[in-house]
Design a protein around this motif. Sequence first.
Motif, PDB file in Angstrom:
ATOM      1  N   LEU A   1     -10.749   0.443  12.366  1.00  0.00           N
ATOM      2  CA  LEU A   1      -9.802  -0.675  12.390  1.00  0.00           C
ATOM      3  C   LEU A   1      -8.792  -0.417  13.507  1.00  0.00           C
ATOM      4  N   THR A   2      -8.382  -1.466  14.189  1.00  0.00           N
ATOM      5  CA  THR A   2      -7.416  -1.308  15.279  1.00  0.00           C
ATOM      6  C   THR A   2      -6.104  -2.029  14.979  1.00  0.00           C
ATOM      7  N   THR A   3      -6.061  -2.689  13.824  1.00  0.00           N
ATOM      8  CA  THR A   3      -4.786  -3.267  13.378  1.00  0.00           C
ATOM      9  C   THR A   3      -4.551  -2.793  11.946  1.00  0.00           C
ATOM     10  N   SER A   4      -3.324  -2.932  11.515  1.00  0.00           N
ATOM     11  CA  SER A   4      -2.988  -2.407  10.187  1.00  0.00           C
ATOM     12  C   SER A   4      -3.666  -3.196   9.072  1.00  0.00           C
ATOM     13  N   PRO A   5      -4.312  -2.511   8.136  1.00  0.00           N
ATOM     14  CA  PRO A   5      -4.851  -3.207   6.960  1.00  0.00           C
ATOM     15  C   PRO A   5      -3.774  -3.418   5.903  1.00  0.00           C
ATOM     16  N   GLY A   6      -2.529  -3.096   6.224  1.00  0.00           N
ATOM     17  CA  GLY A   6      -1.427  -3.253   5.269  1.00  0.00           C
ATOM     18  C   GLY A   6      -0.824  -1.906   4.945  1.00  0.00           C
ATOM     19  N   GLU A   7       0.499  -1.894   4.931  1.00  0.00           N
ATOM     20  CA  GLU A   7       1.265  -0.656   4.793  1.00  0.00           C
ATOM     21  C   GLU A   7       0.878   0.129   3.544  1.00  0.00           C
ATOM     22  N   LYS A   8       0.538  -0.619   2.466  1.00  0.00           N
ATOM     23  CA  LYS A   8       0.312   0.029   1.174  1.00  0.00           C
ATOM     24  C   LYS A   8      -1.181   0.258   0.883  1.00  0.00           C
ATOM     25  N   THR A   9      -2.006   0.195   1.929  1.00  0.00           N
ATOM     26  CA  THR A   9      -3.446   0.291   1.722  1.00  0.00           C
ATOM     27  C   THR A   9      -3.852   1.603   1.061  1.00  0.00           C
ATOM     28  N   PHE A  10      -3.278   2.695   1.541  1.00  0.00           N
ATOM     29  CA  PHE A  10      -3.664   4.004   1.021  1.00  0.00           C
ATOM     30  C   PHE A  10      -2.539   4.580   0.169  1.00  0.00           C
ATOM     31  N   GLU A  11      -2.948   5.215  -0.902  1.00  0.00           N
ATOM     32  CA  GLU A  11      -1.975   5.877  -1.757  1.00  0.00           C
ATOM     33  C   GLU A  11      -2.251   7.376  -1.688  1.00  0.00           C
ATOM     34  N   VAL A  12      -1.198   8.160  -1.521  1.00  0.00           N
ATOM     35  CA  VAL A  12      -1.378   9.609  -1.430  1.00  0.00           C
ATOM     36  C   VAL A  12      -0.570  10.280  -2.535  1.00  0.00           C
ATOM     37  N   LYS A  13      -1.219  11.163  -3.264  1.00  0.00           N
ATOM     38  CA  LYS A  13      -0.556  11.867  -4.368  1.00  0.00           C
ATOM     39  C   LYS A  13      -0.799  13.365  -4.243  1.00  0.00           C
ATOM     40  N   MET A  14       0.196  14.147  -4.614  1.00  0.00           N
ATOM     41  CA  MET A  14       0.022  15.596  -4.689  1.00  0.00           C
ATOM     42  C   MET A  14      -0.033  15.962  -6.163  1.00  0.00           C
TER      43      MET A  14
END
Length: 504
Positions: A65-78
Motif C-alpha cells: 500500500l502506498t497510502t494510509s489504510p487508516g491510522e487505527k488499522t493495526f493494533e499493537v499490544k505488549m
Amino acid sequence: MLSFRPLPCLLLHLFLDLLGPEGSQTGSVPSAVKTLVWGPGLEADPVLPARFFFIQAVDSSGTNLTTSPGEKTFEVKMVSPTEQFVRIWIQVLDRQDGSFLVRYRMYATYRDLQIHILLKNKHVAQSPFILKGSIYHEGCDCPQPIGSVWEAHMHCPQSFPQIDRDLDFFASVDPDRNAQEIPERFGQKQSLCHYTVKDNKVYVQTFGEHVGFRIFMDAILLSLTRKVRLPDVEFYVNLGDWPLEKRKSSENLHPIFSWCGSNNTRDIVMPTYDLTESVLETMGRVSLDMMSVQANTGPPWSEKNATAFWRGRDSRQERLELVKLSRARPDMIDAAFTNFFFFKHDESLYGPLVKHVSFFDFFKYKYQINIDGTVAAYRLPYLLAGDSVVLKQESGYYEHFYNELRPWEHFIPVRADLGDLLEKIQWARDHDEEAKKIALAGQQFARNHLMGDSIFCYYYKLFKEYAKLQVTAPKIREGMELVEQPSDDLFPCPCLRKRSKDEL
Ligand SMILES: *[C@@H]1O[C@H](CO)[C@@H](O)[C@H](O)[C@H]1NC(C)=O
Ligand SMILES: *[C@@H]1O[C@H](CO)[C@@H](O)[C@H](O)[C@H]1NC(C)=O
Ligand SMILES: *[C@@H]1O[C@H](CO)[C@@H](O)[C@H](O)[C@H]1NC(C)=O
C-alpha cells in the motif's frame, strides 16, 4: 436471497473499473498474512530509549500500500505471561505512505514479553513475536560484555567511513601527553570536558566557563555504559560550536571530539548534541525526534506548496541574503527570521520577525532550504526524515553523516553563496518526479542511518576505535569527578547478564 448475491459484486467491479488502477490502489485493503513487519524493536536484545519497528501494509495480491489504510488499522499490544499490566508506552505512528512506525518506551524490565500485532483481531505476519529472556529498559544498568556481541545484537555496521577518516589523522594517541597539553592549549579560552571511562564508570573534569552542554555528553555516556561495557578510554570533548584543531601536520595534532567538523580542522566528529538528545529523550522530554517527524510530514507531495521554505535566526551572512532574496522573489521563496541576535535588525531589508512555525508545518512545503548557522545547521537530520526535498548549501561544515550524503541523490546542492538557489528551485519545479525521488531517497537515508540504533552504534564504534590508538593507559586524573548513574530505585531491574567471561 441467493439470487441477489451476484449483484453487489458486479456493481463493485463496475465501480472499481470506473475508478481505474489508481482508484483500486487507494481502495486496497491490507492483508494480515502478506503485511510485512521488521525492525530492532521485535528483538529482546537491542536496548534503546524508545524501541521501534516498522509495518508495511501489503494487500492480498502482494502489492505494498502506498497510502494510509487508516491510522487505527493495526493494533499493537505488549503482553507479559506473568503480569497483567506492563509499564510500556506504545505508539503506532502512521507515516501516511502505507507504512507505520511503531515505537515503545519501557519503564521497567520484563521477562518473556510478547508483541501482538493485530489487524481486525487477526495476527499480522509472524505475530505474536516472542521476546525471550530479560527485556531491559533504558534505565537499567546492565551492560553487555565488551566485544562484538552487543554490536551484533544492535546490527551495527562493520565500520563508519567518517570515523575511519577522522581517526586516520592519528597514528596513536597518548592520554598522558594530552592531559598535559590539551588543557594548556585550549582550557582557558574554550569550553572543554575531559572524560575518562574506566571499568565502565564515567569520570569528568570541565574547563572553561560555559560547560552546561556537558549534560548531553554525560547522558549519552551513561546510557551507553548501561548497555555495553566500554573499553577504558580517555578523551576531550569540545562543548562549543566551532571545531578547534586547526593544525595540519599530523605530528602535533590534538584529538578533540566535536559535534561539528569542518574541512579545515581535524576534530573528531560525533552525532550532534541535538540529535543525541532527541534519541535519548524520544517519547520523553522532546517532541521533535527522528520518529515523530516521520509521522508528521504534512500533506502528500502533490499537495505540498511549491514555494521553497525557511525559518530561523540570523546566525550567518547568507541567511540575511536568503531573506532578502525571499522578499524580492516571494513567488519562489518564503524565508523569514524568527529571531535577530547576531546582526543589526534592519526591518526595511529583512522584514519583521515572524512567529515560530512548528517544525512539522515545514512539510507543507516541497522544498526545504538548509543553510549553515554558526556552524552546520543541526536541523538537517529532521529535514531529511520528512518527505520534502532538501536544498542544501555547500559548506565546509559537516555533521557525522554529511559525507555519506550524495548531492542529487539525497539532496539538491546549492552554491555556498546561494547564487544558484533560484535556478535550483526552478529545476525542482520543472523536474517534479526527480525532485520527489530525491526527497524519498533522503528520507530513506535518514531512516537507515540516523535512527537511535545507528546513533548508539556510532558512539560505541568511535570510542572503541579511538581506545585502540591509546599508547598509555587512560587514568582517572586529579580533579575528575564520578558521573553517577541516575538512581533507578523506582523500577529496579534484575541484571542477569553474566559478566565473568568478557572481563578476562
Ligand atoms: C514493499 O515494501 C517493503 C518494505 O519497505 C520493501 O522492502 C519492498 O521492496 C516493497 N516492495 C515493492 C514491490 O516495492
Ligand atoms: C504557498 O506558500 C506561499 C508562501 O508561504 C503563499 O504565499 C501561497 O499562498 C501558498 N500557495 C498556496 C496555493 O497555498
Ligand atoms: C573548504 O575550506 C576551504 C578553506 O580552507 C574553502 O575555501 C572551501 O570552500 C571549503 N570547501 C567547501 C566545500 O566549503
